[in-house]
Design a protein around this motif. Structure first.
Motif, PDB file in Angstrom:
ATOM      1  N   GLY A  14       0.793  -1.235   0.000  1.00 57.20           N
ATOM      2  CA  GLY A  14       0.000   0.000   0.000  1.00 57.20           C
ATOM      3  C   GLY A  14       0.818   1.274   0.000  1.00 57.20           C
ATOM      4  O   GLY A  14       0.412   2.278  -0.592  1.00 57.20           O
ATOM      5  N   MET A  17       7.987   1.462   0.579  1.00 58.57           N
ATOM      6  CA  MET A  17       8.805   0.608  -0.298  1.00 58.57           C
ATOM      7  C   MET A  17       7.953  -0.414  -1.049  1.00 58.57           C
ATOM      8  O   MET A  17       8.277  -0.807  -2.172  1.00 58.57           O
ATOM      9  CB  MET A  17       9.823  -0.170   0.536  1.00 58.57           C
ATOM     10  CG  MET A  17      10.759   0.718   1.316  1.00 58.57           C
ATOM     11  SD  MET A  17      11.806  -0.343   2.351  1.00 58.57           S
ATOM     12  CE  MET A  17      12.335   0.881   3.541  1.00 58.57           C
ATOM     13  N   GLY A  18       6.878  -0.883  -0.409  1.00 55.62           N
ATOM     14  CA  GLY A  18       6.018  -1.878  -1.044  1.00 55.62           C
ATOM     15  C   GLY A  18       5.318  -1.297  -2.259  1.00 55.62           C
ATOM     16  O   GLY A  18       5.205  -1.957  -3.307  1.00 55.62           O
ATOM     17  N   LEU A  35      -0.750  -7.350  -0.863  1.00 60.48           N
ATOM     18  CA  LEU A  35      -1.475  -7.591   0.395  1.00 60.48           C
ATOM     19  C   LEU A  35      -1.155  -6.456   1.349  1.00 60.48           C
ATOM     20  O   LEU A  35       0.021  -6.136   1.573  1.00 60.48           O
ATOM     21  CB  LEU A  35      -1.029  -8.926   1.007  1.00 60.48           C
ATOM     22  CG  LEU A  35      -1.551  -9.266   2.409  1.00 60.48           C
ATOM     23  CD1 LEU A  35      -3.059  -9.449   2.405  1.00 60.48           C
ATOM     24  CD2 LEU A  35      -0.883 -10.535   2.937  1.00 60.48           C
ATOM     25  N   VAL A  37      -3.034  -4.070   4.923  1.00 63.37           N
ATOM     26  CA  VAL A  37      -4.190  -3.794   5.796  1.00 63.37           C
ATOM     27  C   VAL A  37      -4.978  -2.575   5.343  1.00 63.37           C
ATOM     28  O   VAL A  37      -6.136  -2.415   5.704  1.00 63.37           O
ATOM     29  CB  VAL A  37      -3.773  -3.550   7.275  1.00 63.37           C
ATOM     30  CG1 VAL A  37      -3.549  -4.850   8.008  1.00 63.37           C
ATOM     31  CG2 VAL A  37      -2.574  -2.630   7.384  1.00 63.37           C
ATOM     32  N   ASN A  89       7.658  -7.706   2.543  1.00 64.46           N
ATOM     33  CA  ASN A  89       8.066  -6.318   2.820  1.00 64.46           C
ATOM     34  C   ASN A  89       7.369  -5.698   4.026  1.00 64.46           C
ATOM     35  O   ASN A  89       7.936  -4.854   4.711  1.00 64.46           O
ATOM     36  CB  ASN A  89       7.794  -5.501   1.547  1.00 64.46           C
ATOM     37  CG  ASN A  89       7.770  -4.005   1.822  1.00 64.46           C
ATOM     38  OD1 ASN A  89       8.801  -3.376   1.989  1.00 64.46           O
ATOM     39  ND2 ASN A  89       6.564  -3.433   1.895  1.00 64.46           N
ATOM     40  N   ALA A  90       6.116  -6.111   4.307  1.00 62.65           N
ATOM     41  CA  ALA A  90       5.339  -5.415   5.350  1.00 62.65           C
ATOM     42  C   ALA A  90       6.048  -5.478   6.696  1.00 62.65           C
ATOM     43  O   ALA A  90       6.585  -6.515   7.093  1.00 62.65           O
ATOM     44  CB  ALA A  90       3.946  -6.046   5.473  1.00 62.65           C
ATOM     45  N   GLY A  91       6.045  -4.360   7.381  1.00 65.38           N
ATOM     46  CA  GLY A  91       6.630  -4.317   8.713  1.00 65.38           C
ATOM     47  C   GLY A  91       6.194  -3.052   9.422  1.00 65.38           C
ATOM     48  O   GLY A  91       5.739  -2.099   8.781  1.00 65.38           O
ATOM     49  N   SER A 144      16.882  -4.960   8.430  1.00 66.49           N
ATOM     50  CA  SER A 144      17.135  -3.557   8.759  1.00 66.49           C
ATOM     51  C   SER A 144      18.579  -3.469   9.224  1.00 66.49           C
ATOM     52  O   SER A 144      19.105  -4.443   9.785  1.00 66.49           O
ATOM     53  CB  SER A 144      16.208  -3.097   9.886  1.00 66.49           C
ATOM     54  OG  SER A 144      16.649  -1.859  10.415  1.00 66.49           O
ATOM     55  N   ILE A 191      15.304   5.221   5.493  1.00 65.27           N
ATOM     56  CA  ILE A 191      14.610   5.484   4.221  1.00 65.27           C
ATOM     57  C   ILE A 191      13.396   6.374   4.504  1.00 65.27           C
ATOM     58  O   ILE A 191      12.606   6.093   5.419  1.00 65.27           O
ATOM     59  CB  ILE A 191      14.125   4.167   3.567  1.00 65.27           C
ATOM     60  CG1 ILE A 191      15.242   3.097   3.541  1.00 65.27           C
ATOM     61  CG2 ILE A 191      13.604   4.439   2.157  1.00 65.27           C
ATOM     62  CD1 ILE A 191      16.454   3.398   2.722  1.00 65.27           C
ATOM     63  N   THR A 193      10.098   7.184   4.229  1.00 68.45           N
ATOM     64  CA  THR A 193       8.809   6.589   3.836  1.00 68.45           C
ATOM     65  C   THR A 193       7.775   6.970   4.892  1.00 68.45           C
ATOM     66  O   THR A 193       8.130   7.498   5.951  1.00 68.45           O
ATOM     67  CB  THR A 193       8.891   5.046   3.802  1.00 68.45           C
ATOM     68  OG1 THR A 193       9.142   4.593   5.141  1.00 68.45           O
ATOM     69  CG2 THR A 193       9.964   4.532   2.872  1.00 68.45           C
TER      70      THR A 193
HETATM   71  N1  LIG Z   1      11.765   3.162   6.304  1.00 67.73           N
HETATM   72  C1  LIG Z   1      12.884   2.766   6.880  1.00 67.73           C
HETATM   73  O1  LIG Z   1      13.727   3.592   7.274  1.00 67.73           O
HETATM   74  C2  LIG Z   1      13.164   1.302   7.097  1.00 67.73           C
HETATM   75  C3  LIG Z   1      14.442   0.926   7.537  1.00 67.73           C
HETATM   76  C4  LIG Z   1      14.731  -0.419   7.712  1.00 67.73           C
HETATM   77  C5  LIG Z   1      13.779  -1.375   7.426  1.00 67.73           C
HETATM   78  N2  LIG Z   1      12.542  -0.997   7.005  1.00 67.73           N
HETATM   79  C6  LIG Z   1      11.579  -2.046   6.705  1.00 67.73           C
HETATM   80  O2  LIG Z   1      11.154  -1.936   5.359  1.00 67.73           O
HETATM   81  C7  LIG Z   1       9.824  -2.449   5.216  1.00 67.73           C
HETATM   82  C8  LIG Z   1       8.929  -1.436   4.526  1.00 67.73           C
HETATM   83  O3  LIG Z   1       8.935  -0.256   5.307  1.00 67.73           O
HETATM   84  P1  LIG Z   1       8.333   1.129   4.803  1.00 67.73           P
HETATM   85  O4  LIG Z   1       9.242   2.175   5.335  1.00 67.73           O
HETATM   86  O5  LIG Z   1       8.033   1.082   3.352  1.00 67.73           O
HETATM   87  O6  LIG Z   1       6.977   1.136   5.659  1.00 67.73           O
HETATM   88  P2  LIG Z   1       5.604   1.981   5.436  1.00 67.73           P
HETATM   89  O7  LIG Z   1       4.996   2.114   6.799  1.00 67.73           O
HETATM   90  O8  LIG Z   1       5.911   3.212   4.684  1.00 67.73           O
HETATM   91  O9  LIG Z   1       4.719   0.991   4.576  1.00 67.73           O
HETATM   92  C9  LIG Z   1       4.407  -0.264   5.104  1.00 67.73           C
HETATM   93  C10 LIG Z   1       3.158  -0.821   4.473  1.00 67.73           C
HETATM   94  O10 LIG Z   1       2.859  -2.043   5.163  1.00 67.73           O
HETATM   95  C11 LIG Z   1       1.495  -2.051   5.517  1.00 67.73           C
HETATM   96  N3  LIG Z   1       1.299  -2.862   6.710  1.00 67.73           N
HETATM   97  C12 LIG Z   1       1.613  -2.547   7.990  1.00 67.73           C
HETATM   98  N4  LIG Z   1       1.241  -3.522   8.815  1.00 67.73           N
HETATM   99  C13 LIG Z   1       0.688  -4.486   8.048  1.00 67.73           C
HETATM  100  C14 LIG Z   1       0.098  -5.740   8.329  1.00 67.73           C
HETATM  101  N5  LIG Z   1      -0.001  -6.186   9.581  1.00 67.73           N
HETATM  102  N6  LIG Z   1      -0.369  -6.482   7.299  1.00 67.73           N
HETATM  103  C15 LIG Z   1      -0.310  -6.022   6.026  1.00 67.73           C
HETATM  104  N7  LIG Z   1       0.233  -4.832   5.711  1.00 67.73           N
HETATM  105  C16 LIG Z   1       0.713  -4.074   6.702  1.00 67.73           C
HETATM  106  C17 LIG Z   1       1.131  -0.590   5.743  1.00 67.73           C
HETATM  107  O11 LIG Z   1      -0.260  -0.374   5.635  1.00 67.73           O
HETATM  108  C18 LIG Z   1       1.939   0.088   4.642  1.00 67.73           C
HETATM  109  O12 LIG Z   1       1.216   0.156   3.434  1.00 67.73           O
HETATM  110  C19 LIG Z   1       9.380  -2.817   6.634  1.00 67.73           C
HETATM  111  O13 LIG Z   1       9.591  -4.184   6.844  1.00 67.73           O
HETATM  112  C20 LIG Z   1      10.312  -2.000   7.514  1.00 67.73           C
HETATM  113  O14 LIG Z   1      10.482  -2.567   8.796  1.00 67.73           O
HETATM  114  C21 LIG Z   1      12.210   0.311   6.841  1.00 67.73           C
END
Ligand SMILES: NC(=O)c1ccc[n+]([C@@H]2O[C@H](COP(=O)([O-])OP(=O)(O)OC[C@H]3O[C@@H](n4cnc5c(N)ncnc54)[C@H](O)[C@@H]3O)[C@@H](O)[C@H]2O)c1
Length: 252
Positions: A14, A17-18, A35, A37, A89-91, A144, A191, A193
């Motif tokens: 959504g 990064m996804g 996929l 939420v 990717n979700a986290g 990470s 990153i 985001t």
């Molecule tokens: N942004 C950073 O600095 C960073 C650094 C290291 C690792 N990460 C990891 O990279 C990945 C992507 O991070 P991002 O920054 O794009 O996050 P984001 O919050 O910008 O996007 C995450 C997406 O995952 C969805 N999501 C959250 N919980 C969910 C669930 N239970 N089921 C399904 N979808 C769900 C959210 O709705 C959102 O669309 C994550 O695993 C995060 O831990 C991010």
């Protein structure tokens, strides 16, 4: 068209990064099973995938629910006939609820583990049989740099979940390499985001950038390009590897 005729499941498609990976993979010829939420965010990603000339199946669901993840795989197979790429990717990063072990509640510990660690477990559990049917494929997990170095401000459940994904990467790489299924993990640095947005203002971004060798924060596309390489056939000898994408932060 580096992903021509491939089908990718991307969790958390959504936003952040996804979403970026969904659009980039679509530009490179892949069909996407997304996929997330957040149904509204998924719909926006889907319209960008359509503009990029491909198709996306939107599955609203939670990666910490086995039934939701299984539904995404089943519906994806029904729509596209096969799956080649699993991108877990979700986290979530909850700086307001996930602290040191001294201060984190059991409930918050468990939710962070359920999304960040059990989610990839469910995706691989239900996705690997589909990759086998396709004759092989690529699994991409997301760690990470905090799993490599820890956080100055402790978020112990997050850090432990991401660290465990490194171990899962190695185990899956060894188990399923003979099936032509490769498993690799990307370690993003900082990153910019929606995940980081609540914790960053312009001044904070400048301060953080000054401590990164390339003097900027990452953007979602930096990670999407790394994922594209791991998803494509260009990386068929990469298995069990860890790709750090952080502007050199961890090198210091
Ligand atoms: N942004 C950073 O600095 C960073 C650094 C290291 C690792 N990460 C990891 O990279 C990945 C992507 O991070 P991002 O920054 O794009 O996050 P984001 O919050 O910008 O996007 C995450 C997406 O995952 C969805 N999501 C959250 N919980 C969910 C669930 N239970 N089921 C399904 N979808 C769900 C959210 O709705 C959102 O669309 C994550 O695993 C995060 O831990 C991010």
């Amino acid at each position: 068209m580096r992903l021509k005729d491939k089908v990718a499941v991307i969790t958390g498609a959504g936003m952040g990064m996804g979403r970026e990976a969904s659009v980039l993979f679509a530009e490179e010829g892949a069909k996407i099973i997304g996929l997330d939420v957040n149904a509204a965010a998924l719909a926006e990603t889907s319209s960008q995938v359509t503009q990029a000339g491909s198709e996306m199946l939107c599955v609203t669901g939670d990666v910490s629910s086995e039934a939701d993840v299984k539904r995404a795989i089943d519906e994806g197979l029904a729509q596209f006939g096969k799956i080649d790429i699993l991108y877990a990717n979700a986290g979530v990063l909850w700086k307001d609820r996930d602290f040191s072990v001294l201060d984190t509640t059991e409930e918050n510990w468990d939710i962070v583990q359920a999304i960040n660690l059990k989610g990839p477990f469910f995706l691989t559990k239900h996705g690997i049989p589909a990759l086998k049917q396709s004759g092989g494929g690529s699994i991409i997990l997301v760690g990470s740099i905090s799993a490599l170095a820890g956080f100055e401000l402790a978020q112990d459940s997050y850090t432990c979940a991401k660290g465990a994904l490194i171990s899962l990467t190695k185990s899956l790489a060894i188990q399923f390499g003979p099936d032509n299924i490769r498993t690799n993990i990307i370690h993003p640095g900082m990153i910019d985001t929606p995940l980081q947005a609540p914790y960053l203002d312009d001044q904070k971004k400048k301060d953080i950038a000054s401590g990164i060798p390339v003097r900027r924060l990452g953007v979602a596309r930096d990670i999407a390009y790394a994922a594209l390489y791991l998803a494509s056939d260009e990386s068929t000898f990469c298995n069990g590897s860890e790709l750090v994408v952080d502007g050199g932060f961890y090198a210091m």
